[in-house]
Enzyme design. Structure first.
Site, PDB file in Angstrom:
ATOM      1  N   ARG A 113       3.875 -13.034   4.870  1.00 16.22           N
ATOM      2  CA  ARG A 113       3.028 -11.841   4.727  1.00 16.22           C
ATOM      3  C   ARG A 113       2.893 -11.142   6.072  1.00 16.22           C
ATOM      4  O   ARG A 113       2.491 -11.766   7.057  1.00 16.22           O
ATOM      5  CB  ARG A 113       1.638 -12.249   4.215  1.00 16.22           C
ATOM      6  CG  ARG A 113       1.572 -12.302   2.708  1.00 16.22           C
ATOM      7  CD  ARG A 113       0.215 -12.718   2.217  1.00 16.22           C
ATOM      8  NE  ARG A 113      -0.858 -11.799   2.590  1.00 16.22           N
ATOM      9  CZ  ARG A 113      -2.047 -11.795   2.001  1.00 16.22           C
ATOM     10  NH1 ARG A 113      -2.280 -12.635   1.011  1.00 16.22           N
ATOM     11  NH2 ARG A 113      -2.968 -10.961   2.381  1.00 16.22           N
ATOM     12  N   ARG A 121     -13.661  -4.777  -4.099  1.00 14.78           N
ATOM     13  CA  ARG A 121     -13.677  -4.951  -2.645  1.00 14.78           C
ATOM     14  C   ARG A 121     -14.715  -4.039  -1.981  1.00 14.78           C
ATOM     15  O   ARG A 121     -14.885  -4.098  -0.773  1.00 14.78           O
ATOM     16  CB  ARG A 121     -12.338  -4.544  -2.133  1.00 14.78           C
ATOM     17  CG  ARG A 121     -11.280  -5.423  -1.545  1.00 14.78           C
ATOM     18  CD  ARG A 121     -11.386  -6.757  -1.110  1.00 14.78           C
ATOM     19  NE  ARG A 121     -10.313  -7.074  -0.192  1.00 14.78           N
ATOM     20  CZ  ARG A 121      -9.190  -7.699  -0.535  1.00 14.78           C
ATOM     21  NH1 ARG A 121      -8.975  -8.105  -1.752  1.00 14.78           N
ATOM     22  NH2 ARG A 121      -8.277  -7.957   0.383  1.00 14.78           N
ATOM     23  N   ARG A 136      -8.741  -7.306   8.958  1.00 15.09           N
ATOM     24  CA  ARG A 136      -9.066  -7.654   7.563  1.00 15.09           C
ATOM     25  C   ARG A 136     -10.472  -8.240   7.478  1.00 15.09           C
ATOM     26  O   ARG A 136     -11.227  -7.928   6.563  1.00 15.09           O
ATOM     27  CB  ARG A 136      -8.027  -8.634   7.008  1.00 15.09           C
ATOM     28  CG  ARG A 136      -6.691  -7.934   6.734  1.00 15.09           C
ATOM     29  CD  ARG A 136      -5.545  -8.916   6.613  1.00 15.09           C
ATOM     30  NE  ARG A 136      -5.668  -9.786   5.468  1.00 15.09           N
ATOM     31  CZ  ARG A 136      -4.993 -10.948   5.358  1.00 15.09           C
ATOM     32  NH1 ARG A 136      -4.188 -11.340   6.313  1.00 15.09           N
ATOM     33  NH2 ARG A 136      -5.148 -11.673   4.279  1.00 15.09           N
ATOM     34  N   ARG A 143      -1.196 -20.283   7.144  1.00 14.94           N
ATOM     35  CA  ARG A 143      -0.449 -19.688   6.034  1.00 14.94           C
ATOM     36  C   ARG A 143       0.666 -18.772   6.548  1.00 14.94           C
ATOM     37  O   ARG A 143       1.725 -18.666   5.942  1.00 14.94           O
ATOM     38  CB  ARG A 143      -1.416 -18.902   5.138  1.00 14.94           C
ATOM     39  CG  ARG A 143      -0.760 -18.272   3.916  1.00 14.94           C
ATOM     40  CD  ARG A 143      -1.776 -17.638   2.989  1.00 14.94           C
ATOM     41  NE  ARG A 143      -2.359 -16.426   3.553  1.00 14.94           N
ATOM     42  CZ  ARG A 143      -3.338 -15.724   2.981  1.00 14.94           C
ATOM     43  NH1 ARG A 143      -3.856 -16.124   1.853  1.00 14.94           N
ATOM     44  NH2 ARG A 143      -3.806 -14.642   3.549  1.00 14.94           N
ATOM     45  N   LYS A 149      -9.231 -18.073  -2.482  1.00 14.79           N
ATOM     46  CA  LYS A 149      -9.346 -17.437  -3.801  1.00 14.79           C
ATOM     47  C   LYS A 149      -8.082 -17.677  -4.638  1.00 14.79           C
ATOM     48  O   LYS A 149      -8.168 -18.010  -5.808  1.00 14.79           O
ATOM     49  CB  LYS A 149      -9.597 -15.924  -3.664  1.00 14.79           C
ATOM     50  CG  LYS A 149     -10.872 -15.590  -2.916  1.00 14.79           C
ATOM     51  CD  LYS A 149     -11.201 -14.112  -2.977  1.00 14.79           C
ATOM     52  CE  LYS A 149     -10.244 -13.214  -2.228  1.00 14.79           C
ATOM     53  NZ  LYS A 149     -10.290 -13.328  -0.762  1.00 14.79           N
TER      54      LYS A 149
HETATM   55  P1  AMP Z   1      -5.389  -9.813  -0.452  1.00 13.66           P
HETATM   56  O1  AMP Z   1      -4.093 -10.354  -0.939  1.00 13.66           O
HETATM   57  O2  AMP Z   1      -6.462  -9.840  -1.515  1.00 13.66           O
HETATM   58  O3  AMP Z   1      -5.839 -10.455   0.838  1.00 13.66           O
HETATM   59  O4  AMP Z   1      -5.151  -8.255  -0.132  1.00 13.66           O
HETATM   60  C1  AMP Z   1      -4.221  -7.847   0.848  1.00 13.66           C
HETATM   61  C2  AMP Z   1      -4.418  -6.368   1.162  1.00 13.66           C
HETATM   62  O5  AMP Z   1      -4.238  -5.590  -0.023  1.00 13.66           O
HETATM   63  C3  AMP Z   1      -5.784  -5.980   1.678  1.00 13.66           C
HETATM   64  O6  AMP Z   1      -5.906  -6.193   3.078  1.00 13.66           O
HETATM   65  C4  AMP Z   1      -5.835  -4.497   1.298  1.00 13.66           C
HETATM   66  O7  AMP Z   1      -5.044  -3.722   2.183  1.00 13.66           O
HETATM   67  C5  AMP Z   1      -5.136  -4.481  -0.050  1.00 13.66           C
HETATM   68  N1  AMP Z   1      -6.079  -4.688  -1.183  1.00 13.66           N
HETATM   69  C6  AMP Z   1      -6.110  -5.755  -2.047  1.00 13.66           C
HETATM   70  N2  AMP Z   1      -7.075  -5.615  -2.966  1.00 13.66           N
HETATM   71  C7  AMP Z   1      -7.684  -4.433  -2.688  1.00 13.66           C
HETATM   72  C8  AMP Z   1      -8.776  -3.720  -3.267  1.00 13.66           C
HETATM   73  N3  AMP Z   1      -9.453  -4.193  -4.334  1.00 13.66           N
HETATM   74  N4  AMP Z   1      -9.123  -2.529  -2.721  1.00 13.66           N
HETATM   75  C9  AMP Z   1      -8.460  -2.019  -1.661  1.00 13.66           C
HETATM   76  N5  AMP Z   1      -7.438  -2.642  -1.050  1.00 13.66           N
HETATM   77  C10 AMP Z   1      -7.037  -3.838  -1.550  1.00 13.66           C
END
Ligand code: AMP
Length: 192
Positions: free
Chosen positions: A133, A88, A144, A127, A14
């Site tokens: 991260r 999400r 996740r 990654r 993404k």
């Molecule tokens: P990402 O970078 O999109 O993979 O998000 C990393 C982490 O951020 C996720 O595993 C969640 O803990 C949190 N997170 C990101 N976007 C959301 C969302 N829309 N709702 C809830 N938690 C989120």
């Protein structure tokens, strides 16, 4: 306005595709994950509250991410917004619909990047070597993917029901994937 939600499991690509899309369509970009990581990096009160949740690979509360999204919608000066990592879950999808409606606009489509599970895990572990991260480790990756499968996948059905769901094969050449996404978006714009 061209408002697009980019959907897909963690590791689906993404972030990579977002960069090309914001340039091509002149969009504001919001990644809720990036915004949350920034709070943690800056050591804010919010950052301290969410760190353990993110480290566990769980979703943070809807109120927190909705606040981030509200701000972006209210301050957008571009031709639309690209949402990465939001909505999400179905509650977030409903909230997004209302927020956009309040600003006289709506979602053009949700583009879903489809990538096999083994490839997702391979990409995230790859990654991990460079991202720094703390959630890119095998244990958290499993959580996740579980959060994604239980809470986020129903969002696809939500948008399918509204005729806004577009699925793109996310496994292959990055530029080709990008071309396919843009062709799908162009078709949605033309059909409006
Ligand atoms: P990402 O970078 O999109 O993979 O998000 C990393 C982490 O951020 C996720 O595993 C969640 O803990 C949190 N997170 C990101 N976007 C959301 C969302 N829309 N709702 C809830 N938690 C989120």
């Amino acid at each position: 306005m061209i408002n697009i939600a980019l959907f897909g499991a963690p590791g689906a690509g993404k972030g990579t595709q977002s960069q090309m899309l914001v340039e091509k369509y002149d969009l504001s970009y919001v990644s809720t994950g990036d915004m949350l990581r920034k709070e943690i990096a800056e050591g804010t009160e919010l950052g301290k509250r969410i760190k353990s949740i993110m480290d566990a690979g769980e979703l943070v509360s809807d109120e927190i991410v909705v606040e981030i999204i509200e701000k972006i919608i209210a301050t957008n000066t571009r031709k639309g917004i690209l949402f990465d990592g939001f909505p999400r879950n179905v509650a977030q999808a409903e909230t997004l619909e209302n927020l956009l409606k309040n600003h006289g606009t709506e979602l053009l489509c949700m583009v879903s990047l489809d990538v096999p599970r083994e490839e997702l895990i391979r990409r995230m572990l790859e990654r991990a070597k460079v991202s720094g991260r703390s959630d890119d480790n095998e244990e958290t990756i499993k959580n996740r993917l579980h959060e994604y499968e239980s809470k986020t996948l129903p969002v696809a059905d939500y948008y399918k029901g509204k005729g806004l769901y577009v699925e793109i094969n996310g496994y292959g050449d990055i530029q080709e994937i990008s071309n396919n996404i843009m062709a799908a978006i162009d078709a949605k714009i033309a059909a409006k």
